[in-house]
Design a protein around this motif. Structure first.
Motif, PDB file in Angstrom:
ATOM      1  N   MET A   1       0.848  -1.198   0.000  1.00  0.00           N
ATOM      2  CA  MET A   1       0.000   0.000   0.000  1.00  0.00           C
ATOM      3  C   MET A   1       0.883   1.247   0.000  1.00  0.00           C
ATOM      4  SD  MET A   1      -2.946   1.153   2.745  1.00  0.00           S
ATOM      5  CE  MET A   1      -3.932  -0.299   2.359  1.00  0.00           C
ATOM      6  N   THR A   2       0.545   2.177  -0.866  1.00  0.00           N
ATOM      7  CA  THR A   2       1.338   3.398  -0.957  1.00  0.00           C
ATOM      8  C   THR A   2       1.102   4.289   0.259  1.00  0.00           C
ATOM      9  OG1 THR A   2      -0.412   4.511  -2.185  1.00  0.00           O
ATOM     10  CG2 THR A   2       1.269   3.359  -3.464  1.00  0.00           C
ATOM     11  N   ARG A   3       2.118   5.045   0.601  1.00  0.00           N
ATOM     12  CA  ARG A   3       2.028   5.959   1.726  1.00  0.00           C
ATOM     13  C   ARG A   3       1.091   7.113   1.374  1.00  0.00           C
ATOM     14  NH1 ARG A   3       4.630  10.660   3.022  1.00  0.00           N
ATOM     15  NH2 ARG A   3       5.013  11.080   5.241  1.00  0.00           N
ATOM     16  N   PRO A   4       0.166   7.469   2.290  1.00  0.00           N
ATOM     17  CA  PRO A   4      -0.756   8.575   1.998  1.00  0.00           C
ATOM     18  C   PRO A   4       0.010   9.872   1.743  1.00  0.00           C
ATOM     19  CG  PRO A   4      -1.465   7.345   3.940  1.00  0.00           C
ATOM     20  CD  PRO A   4      -0.093   6.860   3.602  1.00  0.00           C
ATOM     21  N   ALA A   5      -0.492  10.658   0.827  1.00  0.00           N
ATOM     22  CA  ALA A   5       0.130  11.951   0.537  1.00  0.00           C
ATOM     23  C   ALA A   5       0.023  12.862   1.751  1.00  0.00           C
ATOM     24  CB  ALA A   5      -0.568  12.584  -0.671  1.00  0.00           C
ATOM     25  N   ASP A   6       1.019  13.707   1.914  1.00  0.00           N
ATOM     26  CA  ASP A   6       1.007  14.646   3.036  1.00  0.00           C
ATOM     27  C   ASP A   6      -0.147  15.637   2.889  1.00  0.00           C
ATOM     28  OD1 ASP A   6       3.235  13.513   4.189  1.00  0.00           O
ATOM     29  OD2 ASP A   6       4.640  14.885   3.186  1.00  0.00           O
ATOM     30  N   LEU A   7      -0.749  15.940   4.004  1.00  0.00           N
ATOM     31  CA  LEU A   7      -1.821  16.936   4.019  1.00  0.00           C
ATOM     32  C   LEU A   7      -1.209  18.334   4.033  1.00  0.00           C
ATOM     33  CD1 LEU A   7      -4.128  15.336   6.737  1.00  0.00           C
ATOM     34  CD2 LEU A   7      -4.636  15.509   4.287  1.00  0.00           C
ATOM     35  N   PRO A   8      -1.953  19.337   3.600  1.00  0.00           N
ATOM     36  CA  PRO A   8      -1.462  20.713   3.751  1.00  0.00           C
ATOM     37  C   PRO A   8      -1.109  20.984   5.212  1.00  0.00           C
ATOM     38  CG  PRO A   8      -3.399  20.659   2.344  1.00  0.00           C
ATOM     39  CD  PRO A   8      -3.249  19.275   2.907  1.00  0.00           C
ATOM     40  N   GLU A   9      -0.108  21.779   5.436  1.00  0.00           N
ATOM     41  CA  GLU A   9       0.390  22.026   6.792  1.00  0.00           C
ATOM     42  C   GLU A   9      -0.702  22.511   7.744  1.00  0.00           C
ATOM     43  OE1 GLU A   9       4.003  24.514   9.003  1.00  0.00           O
ATOM     44  OE2 GLU A   9       3.825  24.492   6.802  1.00  0.00           O
ATOM     45  N   ALA A  10      -1.632  23.303   7.247  1.00  0.00           N
ATOM     46  CA  ALA A  10      -2.688  23.859   8.093  1.00  0.00           C
ATOM     47  C   ALA A  10      -3.644  22.788   8.618  1.00  0.00           C
ATOM     48  CB  ALA A  10      -3.474  24.912   7.320  1.00  0.00           C
ATOM     49  N   LEU A  11      -3.615  21.586   8.032  1.00  0.00           N
ATOM     50  CA  LEU A  11      -4.553  20.529   8.428  1.00  0.00           C
ATOM     51  C   LEU A  11      -3.902  19.441   9.273  1.00  0.00           C
ATOM     52  CD1 LEU A  11      -6.361  20.004   4.984  1.00  0.00           C
ATOM     53  CD2 LEU A  11      -6.962  21.593   6.826  1.00  0.00           C
ATOM     54  N   ARG A  12      -2.639  19.596   9.609  1.00  0.00           N
ATOM     55  CA  ARG A  12      -1.916  18.499  10.267  1.00  0.00           C
ATOM     56  C   ARG A  12      -2.020  18.497  11.782  1.00  0.00           C
ATOM     57  NH1 ARG A  12       3.700  19.289   6.825  1.00  0.00           N
ATOM     58  NH2 ARG A  12       2.771  19.036   4.741  1.00  0.00           N
ATOM     59  N   ASP A  13      -2.350  19.610  12.377  1.00  0.00           N
ATOM     60  CA  ASP A  13      -2.261  19.717  13.835  1.00  0.00           C
ATOM     61  C   ASP A  13      -3.540  19.368  14.580  1.00  0.00           C
ATOM     62  OD1 ASP A  13       0.363  20.470  13.652  1.00  0.00           O
ATOM     63  OD2 ASP A  13      -0.096  22.614  13.594  1.00  0.00           O
ATOM     64  N   GLY A  14      -4.657  19.208  13.882  1.00  0.00           N
ATOM     65  CA  GLY A  14      -5.904  18.923  14.586  1.00  0.00           C
ATOM     66  C   GLY A  14      -7.000  18.550  13.613  1.00  0.00           C
ATOM     67  N   PRO A  15      -8.218  18.374  14.108  1.00  0.00           N
ATOM     68  CA  PRO A  15      -9.338  18.029  13.227  1.00  0.00           C
ATOM     69  C   PRO A  15      -9.632  19.156  12.248  1.00  0.00           C
ATOM     70  CG  PRO A  15     -10.116  18.597  15.433  1.00  0.00           C
ATOM     71  CD  PRO A  15      -8.629  18.519  15.520  1.00  0.00           C
ATOM     72  N   PHE A  16     -10.209  18.797  11.121  1.00  0.00           N
ATOM     73  CA  PHE A  16     -10.482  19.819  10.111  1.00  0.00           C
ATOM     74  C   PHE A  16     -11.772  19.508   9.367  1.00  0.00           C
ATOM     75  CE2 PHE A  16      -7.606  16.646   8.297  1.00  0.00           C
ATOM     76  CZ  PHE A  16      -8.266  16.259   7.142  1.00  0.00           C
ATOM     77  N   ASP A  17     -12.306  20.539   8.769  1.00  0.00           N
ATOM     78  CA  ASP A  17     -13.541  20.466   8.000  1.00  0.00           C
ATOM     79  C   ASP A  17     -13.229  19.932   6.597  1.00  0.00           C
ATOM     80  OD1 ASP A  17     -15.435  22.034   5.924  1.00  0.00           O
ATOM     81  OD2 ASP A  17     -16.509  21.660   7.807  1.00  0.00           O
ATOM     82  N   VAL A  18     -14.035  18.980   6.124  1.00  0.00           N
ATOM     83  CA  VAL A  18     -13.808  18.366   4.812  1.00  0.00           C
ATOM     84  C   VAL A  18     -13.868  19.409   3.696  1.00  0.00           C
ATOM     85  CG1 VAL A  18     -14.855  16.843   3.092  1.00  0.00           C
ATOM     86  CG2 VAL A  18     -14.535  16.047   5.435  1.00  0.00           C
ATOM     87  N   GLN A  19     -14.819  20.306   3.776  1.00  0.00           N
ATOM     88  CA  GLN A  19     -14.941  21.326   2.727  1.00  0.00           C
ATOM     89  C   GLN A  19     -13.696  22.206   2.672  1.00  0.00           C
ATOM     90  OE1 GLN A  19     -18.590  23.448   3.423  1.00  0.00           O
ATOM     91  NE2 GLN A  19     -19.888  21.828   2.575  1.00  0.00           N
ATOM     92  N   SER A  20     -13.155  22.555   3.836  1.00  0.00           N
ATOM     93  CA  SER A  20     -11.937  23.370   3.862  1.00  0.00           C
ATOM     94  C   SER A  20     -10.772  22.607   3.256  1.00  0.00           C
ATOM     95  CB  SER A  20     -11.602  23.766   5.304  1.00  0.00           C
ATOM     96  OG  SER A  20     -12.631  24.558   5.862  1.00  0.00           O
ATOM     97  N   ALA A  21     -10.706  21.303   3.553  1.00  0.00           N
ATOM     98  CA  ALA A  21      -9.623  20.484   2.996  1.00  0.00           C
ATOM     99  C   ALA A  21      -9.722  20.406   1.485  1.00  0.00           C
ATOM    100  CB  ALA A  21      -9.680  19.081   3.609  1.00  0.00           C
ATOM    101  N   GLN A  22     -10.939  20.225   0.962  1.00  0.00           N
ATOM    102  CA  GLN A  22     -11.109  20.148  -0.493  1.00  0.00           C
ATOM    103  C   GLN A  22     -10.780  21.478  -1.159  1.00  0.00           C
ATOM    104  OE1 GLN A  22     -15.194  18.733  -0.596  1.00  0.00           O
ATOM    105  NE2 GLN A  22     -14.526  16.613  -0.928  1.00  0.00           N
ATOM    106  N   ALA A  23     -11.076  22.563  -0.447  1.00  0.00           N
ATOM    107  CA  ALA A  23     -10.750  23.885  -0.988  1.00  0.00           C
ATOM    108  C   ALA A  23      -9.243  24.076  -1.089  1.00  0.00           C
ATOM    109  CB  ALA A  23     -11.365  24.975  -0.108  1.00  0.00           C
ATOM    110  N   GLN A  24      -8.478  23.311  -0.277  1.00  0.00           N
ATOM    111  CA  GLN A  24      -7.012  23.398  -0.311  1.00  0.00           C
ATOM    112  C   GLN A  24      -6.394  22.319  -1.201  1.00  0.00           C
ATOM    113  OE1 GLN A  24      -5.031  24.185   3.536  1.00  0.00           O
ATOM    114  NE2 GLN A  24      -7.081  24.394   4.436  1.00  0.00           N
ATOM    115  N   GLY A  25      -7.240  21.634  -1.985  1.00  0.00           N
ATOM    116  CA  GLY A  25      -6.729  20.686  -2.971  1.00  0.00           C
ATOM    117  C   GLY A  25      -6.685  19.241  -2.530  1.00  0.00           C
ATOM    118  N   VAL A  26      -7.228  18.905  -1.364  1.00  0.00           N
ATOM    119  CA  VAL A  26      -7.248  17.512  -0.900  1.00  0.00           C
ATOM    120  C   VAL A  26      -8.438  16.813  -1.554  1.00  0.00           C
ATOM    121  CG1 VAL A  26      -7.359  15.978   1.096  1.00  0.00           C
ATOM    122  CG2 VAL A  26      -6.231  18.214   1.286  1.00  0.00           C
ATOM    123  N   ASN A  27      -8.178  15.717  -2.270  1.00  0.00           N
ATOM    124  CA  ASN A  27      -9.272  15.043  -2.976  1.00  0.00           C
ATOM    125  C   ASN A  27      -9.994  14.045  -2.071  1.00  0.00           C
ATOM    126  OD1 ASN A  27      -7.849  12.491  -3.008  1.00  0.00           O
ATOM    127  ND2 ASN A  27      -6.647  13.277  -4.740  1.00  0.00           N
TER     128      ASN A  27
END
Length: 326
Positions: A1-27
């Motif tokens: 299994m491939t290693r998951p791609a790194d998340l944007p730095e702003a999303l790494r420290d705690g829970p985050f909203d899915v819509q905000s993540a998608q707005a930052q390019g997370v599919n």
């Protein structure tokens, strides 16, 4: 299994909203990877390490289990807070966990969110959420680590339909404890008055009758209740003991000053902290020089052996001149 791609730095420290993540390019595929968990719809957080709930490790103490439980509740609350409506706040058991209030072991694995609101149409319930409708003018909401939470006094009042009498007394004692008490007896009395006519009011009133300020630990409260229910005189809680020349000797857990009888509860800290152990030896020697009868207990005496507590204290008081009521 491939290693998951790194998340944007702003999303790494705690829970985050899915819509905000998608707005930052997370599919969507990345949001479904196993290193992320979904406790609530539209929210993602880093997956926790797999741990058997409630099963201590070989050397894990009950205290360590509770530290884990408080941390887990805090993490779950922060995940819910990502999409929490502005009119809601944390209440009941979730508030108790966030405040770090003492709770019974039966509730250690509580994995729900208690969220309250004064707006009927905004009350939410779900698989992990228990919604509560509470009038806005009957509760004070405070900030706890950036989260809106019912005050400690209101939390105690809200739990009068969840906790037993002794559990309410233990929590009440903790609110008016000796060191940095988060509440006063007057505030607890006011809370009892505000609960009048509502479910749990009678139990809360009875609990308040037995709450005493200056207690240091839940075990001390349990010990005091055992003493009182045995028909023995009520001891002074954490009283200051002075020597014959007025010098400070100790703070006594539960004492009968007139008879010079002192009952002490030895917690884990007394056994595990070498410096504390040495201080205890010196302190007990000084007390005995002043003719104090010191009776020591630990957690083993609070279960099936609790009758020993009554017998030893009763004998000590009688030896010092106390006369049991006929």
């Amino acid at each position: 299994m491939t290693r998951p791609a790194d998340l944007p730095e702003a999303l790494r420290d705690g829970p985050f909203d899915v819509q905000s993540a998608q707005a930052q390019g997370v599919n969507r595929g990345r949001l479904r990877r196993s290193d992320l968990r979904q406790s609530f719809r539209g929210v993602r957080a880093q997956a926790r390490p797999a741990v058997e709930p409630g099963i201590p490790g070989r050397h894990e103490s009950l205290k360590a289990l509770w530290v884990r439980a408080y941390a887990a509740s805090d993490a779950l609350a922060r995940e819910y807070a990502v999409r929490m409506p502005g009119d809601q706040y944390f209440s009941h058991l979730t508030a108790a966990f966030l405040h770090g209030l003492p709770l019974p072991n039966r509730l250690r694995e509580y994995s729900m969110i208690d969220a309250a609101t004064s707006v009927r149409t905004r009350r939410r319930t779900g698989t992990k959420v228990r919604g509560h409708l509470i009038p806005a003018d009957s509760v004070t909401v405070v900030d706890v680590g950036g989260l809106p939470v019912a005050s400690v006094v209101d939390t105690w009042r809200q739990l009068c339909t969840t906790l037993t009498l002794d559990e309410l007394i233990i929590m009440g004692d903790a609110l008016v404890c000796r060191q940095r008490p988060p509440a006063t007896m007057a505030e607890l009395e006011d809370a009892v008055g505000r609960q009048a006519g509502r479910p749990g009011a009678r139990l809360l009133r009875e609990a308040f009758r037995h709450v005493r300020p200056c207690t240091d630990s839940p075990r001390e409260t349990v010990l005091r209740l055992i003493i009182l229910r045995a028909g023995l005189p009520e001891p002074e809680v954490n009283g200051e003991i002075l020597g014959r020349f007025g010098e400070f000797l100790a703070w006594g857990d539960l004492l009968y000053r007139r008879y010079k009888v002192l009952t002490e509860y030895d917690g884990e800290g007394h056994r595990e902290d070498e410096k504390q152990f040495h201080r205890d030896v010196d302190r007990l020697d000084a007390l005995m020089e002043e003719n104090w009868r010191v009776i020591r207990y630990n957690k083993s005496h609070l279960g099936p052996r609790k009758n020993e507590i009554e017998g030893r204290i009763r004998r000590a008081l009688i030896e010092r001149g106390w006369h049991p009521p006929s």
